[in-house]
Scaffold this active site. Structure first.
Site, PDB file in Angstrom:
ATOM      1  N   ASN A 143       0.920  -0.950   0.071  1.00 60.34           N
ATOM      2  CA  ASN A 143       0.227  -0.110   0.052  1.00 60.34           C
ATOM      3  C   ASN A 143       0.617   1.064  -0.028  1.00 60.34           C
ATOM      4  O   ASN A 143      -0.333   2.191  -0.012  1.00 60.34           O
ATOM      5  CB  ASN A 143      -1.045   0.367   1.273  1.00 60.34           C
ATOM      6  N   HIS A 144       2.318   0.803   0.169  1.00 58.08           N
ATOM      7  CA  HIS A 144       3.161   2.489  -0.019  1.00 58.08           C
ATOM      8  C   HIS A 144       3.359   2.941  -1.314  1.00 58.08           C
ATOM      9  O   HIS A 144       4.018   3.523  -1.384  1.00 58.08           O
ATOM     10  CB  HIS A 144       4.212   2.371   1.099  1.00 58.08           C
TER      11      HIS A 144
ATOM     12  N   HIS B  14       0.917  -8.779   1.013  1.00 56.83           N
ATOM     13  CA  HIS B  14       1.635  -7.339   1.269  1.00 56.83           C
ATOM     14  C   HIS B  14       0.006  -7.984   2.086  1.00 56.83           C
ATOM     15  O   HIS B  14       0.407  -7.283   3.881  1.00 56.83           O
ATOM     16  CB  HIS B  14       1.655  -6.024   0.900  1.00 56.83           C
TER      17      HIS B  14
ATOM     18  N   HIS C 210       2.408  -5.571   6.500  1.00 58.72           N
ATOM     19  CA  HIS C 210       1.240  -4.636   6.118  1.00 58.72           C
ATOM     20  C   HIS C 210       0.888  -4.172   8.276  1.00 58.72           C
ATOM     21  O   HIS C 210       0.795  -3.014   7.877  1.00 58.72           O
ATOM     22  CB  HIS C 210       0.241  -4.907   5.634  1.00 58.72           C
TER      23      HIS C 210
END
Length: 293
Positions: free
Chosen positions: A4-5, A54, A128
């Site tokens: 998500n990054h 992730h 995560h």
């Protein structure tokens, strides 16, 4: 694996874009990294053993890829992939709302067991989520495993004690989250897994030897300062970090909720902290999720 990054928006918000600008003076931009990231898969599989991703399971992934015997290349699309980078597991059943976002879901152990079983897999490895010991195992009723592996020791802590990176002095803190970092090594022939952990101090020491970087007065080898939470009330600690998050995102307040949502969030936080063995760590985690959302 994609997480998500790995987006331009997150790189801008969480300091990677500033770091590139500071170190390379616009000679190296995020767009070049984005091209590489887009080539990464969302899910990796060791057939008959485990899957890695992730975040975790989403309703979209479950619907498209149940019963594929681990052949996710036949069902995973660019539309479904992003739904897997935000979910976290919970110990109950079904899907519930996530603290990270109104759109994200948390998946229960019954969902994990059914999905893993349908794909002839025994375990799911995912990251995560900050965990105090670096690794945390959740077991389903059928003995399938969901294993969270968080490799960043002392999350958002500085490399050198009391020295914040000049490109983003507000992003990092002293101390950091105080957690251990971990990696899991899996023998694909036997399926045996070995966990390796690093303390914050040891990770700094190894990073210094590997990169040749150093700190004034060997400050990276010293223990972290006393916790700020021990010097103040938990409420003032949370308020301080709430203001910090607002400074990082000027013009918006990530904590602006409807009245019923505010009360629900307060009660959820209260229950988490009351049931926690480490209130400081869980408080930091709540604050991080609030900023991320």
């Amino acid at each position: 694996l994609q997480g998500n990054h790995e987006t331009r928006e997150m790189w801008k918000k969480y300091g990677f874009a500033k770091e590139l600008e500071y170190k390379f003076h616009d000679g190296l931009k995020t767009k070049y990294f984005l091209k590489a990231v887009e080539l990464l898969p969302y899910v990796a599989v060791s057939p008959g053993q485990f899957m890695a991703l992730h975040g975790g399971l989403s309703p979209e992934l479950e619907s498209a890829c149940t019963g594929k015997d681990g052949r996710f290349n036949e069902c995973l699309t660019k539309d479904i992939g992003p739904s897997t980078i935000w979910p976290d597991p919970h110990t109950g059943e079904g899907y519930i709302k996530s603290r990270r976002s109104r759109k994200a879901k948390m998946f229960g152990m019954d969902v994990a067991e059914a999905f893993l079983k349908s794909n002839q897999l025994k375990a799911m490895f995912r990251g995560h989520e900050q965990v105090k010991a670096g690794v945390e195992k959740k077991k389903t009723k059928g003995d399938h495993l969901v294993v969270t592996v968080f490799s960043a020791a002392d999350y958002v802590g500085t490399f050198c004690i009391e020295q914040t990176p000049p490109w983003d002095k507000k992003r990092f803190s002293t101390p950091g989250a105080g957690n251990e970092g971990a990696i899991v090594l899996v023998d694909r022939q036997t399926g045996n897994a070995k966990v390796q952990k690093l303390s914050p101090a040891r990770s700094r020491e190894l990073a210094s030897k590997f990169t040749g970087a150093s700190c004034e007065d060997d400050s990276l080898l010293q223990s972290q300062p006393a916790s700020r939470v021990s010097k103040a009330t938990l409420e003032s600690f949370i308020e301080e970090n709430h203001n910090h998050i607002k400074q990082l995102s000027p013009g918006s307040d990530s904590c602006s909720l409807e009245k019923n949502e505010t009360e629900s969030a307060k009660e959820e936080a209260r229950q988490i902290l009351q049931n926690s063995k480490d209130r400081e760590f869980e408080a930091r985690k709540l604050i991080d999720l609030q900023g991320e959302a």
